[in-house]
Design an enzyme around this catalytic site. Sequence first.
Site, PDB file in Angstrom:
ATOM      1  N   ASP A  64       1.004  -1.300   0.112  1.00 33.43           N
ATOM      2  CA  ASP A  64       0.047  -0.079  -0.080  1.00 33.43           C
ATOM      3  C   ASP A  64       0.626   1.317   0.092  1.00 33.43           C
ATOM      4  OD1 ASP A  64      -2.075  -1.568   0.155  1.00 33.43           O
ATOM      5  OD2 ASP A  64      -3.022  -0.776   1.989  1.00 33.43           O
ATOM      6  N   ASP A  65       0.139   2.261  -0.666  1.00 34.51           N
ATOM      7  CA  ASP A  65       0.601   3.798  -0.418  1.00 34.51           C
ATOM      8  C   ASP A  65       1.744   4.264  -1.266  1.00 34.51           C
ATOM      9  OD1 ASP A  65      -1.406   3.712   1.708  1.00 34.51           O
ATOM     10  OD2 ASP A  65       0.097   3.556   3.252  1.00 34.51           O
ATOM     11  N   HIS A 121       3.603  -2.671   3.252  1.00 34.42           N
ATOM     12  CA  HIS A 121       3.613  -1.365   2.646  1.00 34.42           C
ATOM     13  C   HIS A 121       5.073  -1.186   2.024  1.00 34.42           C
ATOM     14  CE1 HIS A 121       0.856  -1.108   5.801  1.00 34.42           C
ATOM     15  NE2 HIS A 121       0.125   0.081   5.194  1.00 34.42           N
TER      16      HIS A 121
END
Length: 754
Positions: A113-114, A265
């Site tokens: 993610d991100d 992440h």
Amino acid sequence: MTDRTSRATCASGTSRTRPAAPGRTKSGARLPSRRPMRFLLPVLLLVALVAMLMLRGYVHSEILADHRVRPPAPSDKVPQQVLEGGPVIDARDPERPAEALRVPRHKLVLTFDDGPDPVWTPKVLDKLREHRAHGVFFVTGAMAARHPGLVERMVREGHEVGLHTFNHPDLSYQSKGRIDWELTQNQLSLAGAAGIRTSLFRPPYSSFADAFDNANWPVTEYIGGRGYITVVNDTDSEDWKRPGVDRIVANATPRGGDGAIVLLHDSGGDRSQTLAALDRLLPQLRAQGYEFTNLTEALGAPGAHTPVTGFELWRGRAFVAAVGVSEGVTDALVVCLAVVGVLVLARFGLMLLLSWAHARRTRSSRFSWGPPVTEPVSVLVPAYNEAKCIENTVRSLMGGEHPVEVIVVDDGSTDGTARIVEDLGLPGVRVVRQLNAGKPAALNRGLAEARHDLVVMMDGDTVFEPSTVRELVQPFGDHRVGAVAGNAKVGNKDTLIGSWQHIEYVMGFNLDRRMYDVLRCMPTIPGAVGAFRRSALARVGGMSDDTLAEDTDITMALHREGWRVVYAENARAWTEAPQTVRQLWSQRYRWSYGTMQAIWKHRRALVEGGASGRFGRVGLPLVSLFMVLAPLLAPLIDVFLLYGLVFGPTLRTVAAWLGVLAVQAACAAFAFRLDRERLVHLVSLPLQQLLYRQLMYVVLLQSWVTALSGGRLRWQKLRRTGTVGSPGGAPGGTLGGTVPAAHRPAARERRPVG
């Protein structure tokens, strides 16, 4: 007049026939004006800069960002099969209940993610390639637009890409319009970066399927209706907590061979623990029979990516390109801002040190220029339509402490200026009339008429104190001195605009002169108050009309001939500064442009030897840096100030600006004390920094535009009030009335100067 006084009165031609009015032919027809175009370019540059900053703020989540996170809510309206099902939610068909799918056994879907992050995402991709594993990257549109090459690499190396919104807001707080915007902009970034659309979506701040509640479930249904599959997770590595490699590996390992969607992440801070965990997790689970696949492969579903073509593809590429330009430009601006900050502080430090040294040297009881200068002086007063001012100007010279002859050169005035002087019947005052030919020509005519070797030049709207001429000529006791700059003062400093110019003159012009005197590279002798040896002027050919800044031009020419140019702080002249913004604009526009012309004219000094080379390699760079280039970049301070005030961090921005203001206030206070001025006028310094300085920025920018575009300027006569009275002689005192005439911003013009 003041520092560029001459600029005000400068006429740039030698024609002796009066030309047509500016902007008209000789027959009176109006000519097309280029002024709107010269104004338009600075405006367009400003708009482009604002647009780039806004775009940068948008992709950095500083604009339109919403960092609220909703606390847990009841979940009684969420379908039970979703709460108890798997992490893949398919709510695309409104006619059927939502499905909650699980990944089959021994299938592991690594999700990140991100990102993409320019530091950690490449390292994650390297690890996956090293271990022959695939995963799903849920990217934000902002990061994808900033780092499109990483998105393209993800797709090229066989990974899947999903949406994670553009700016990472909690969608349960957002309207449907904002949700659509987040998805559309996220897809636009993917189209521009990799030429694809995706059907996978992961909500920001999501968790397991059983964490859906009455607030976020309607969002999932709405997004499903838009054709997206929502993907949460069922195995959270908690790498965002950075709990250590062992804990990340343990958290990411499924139990009993179950399939899993693991949350990791690749952005948001130091991900070294995540990388180390991948090095252990992948071989360990592969040994247990796990496959590391994309989501659609694990589910046996069609691929998530759809190629984008046509207009949407080019729109995406244009958006990503615009983001790239804004990133590059703003990064360059930040570097420039740092450079400006260093230059400003260095300049302040240099000015304070050298001006203190100058004052200490010249005020020492042992200091002397040489034998006292008592010989008579010729004072040249070029005048064009100075009927309101000329009597006070001439009478101030008659009340002086040094023997003078006064030569008033009437440059074709139409208001009776010459007759006023003649009617005074003062001894030692002569009037020389000529057809209008401009200030340089008037000064050269005065030089031809002068009887003495030492010549003082002033403007027809300037008033001297009784001691001004005496103080101005004392440096000629040193035979190396060819010219002397006096101390030009703003007389009408009790108005707001006047007080701002007063601060500028004391803090800028006069403090600068002290510094340049010590460095032996004084750039300008103010036309309002300057003195010359006639022999020095003869060696450089007298006053030139090559530029709009003949005072700067002649000063540089004298330096190149090897003459010293010094500053006499006690030779005060009082001038009436412009009283309206329009007059101020007209004056400073021509000062700036004329200075650029003078620098360009004398550019060969950079490569010459001797005195000319010394000035070229010391004076010209300093003048170019501090008077032309640095002021052009200085608006960045205010641009970033405004940006910080609007988009944050507000408190730190205000603190930084107050710090800069404090430095400027300290320098201004020092300059005022050095010039024996009252500090009360510094009350307007904050407003000067906020308003007046911006005007000077725009003036300088327009001067650059004029110079680069080959524009041509005409001088315009500024209106004078004629309220300059006879000076009282006290330092910093008032002059019986309002007070003096400032740097002559007006003047007569014969023809435009290019």
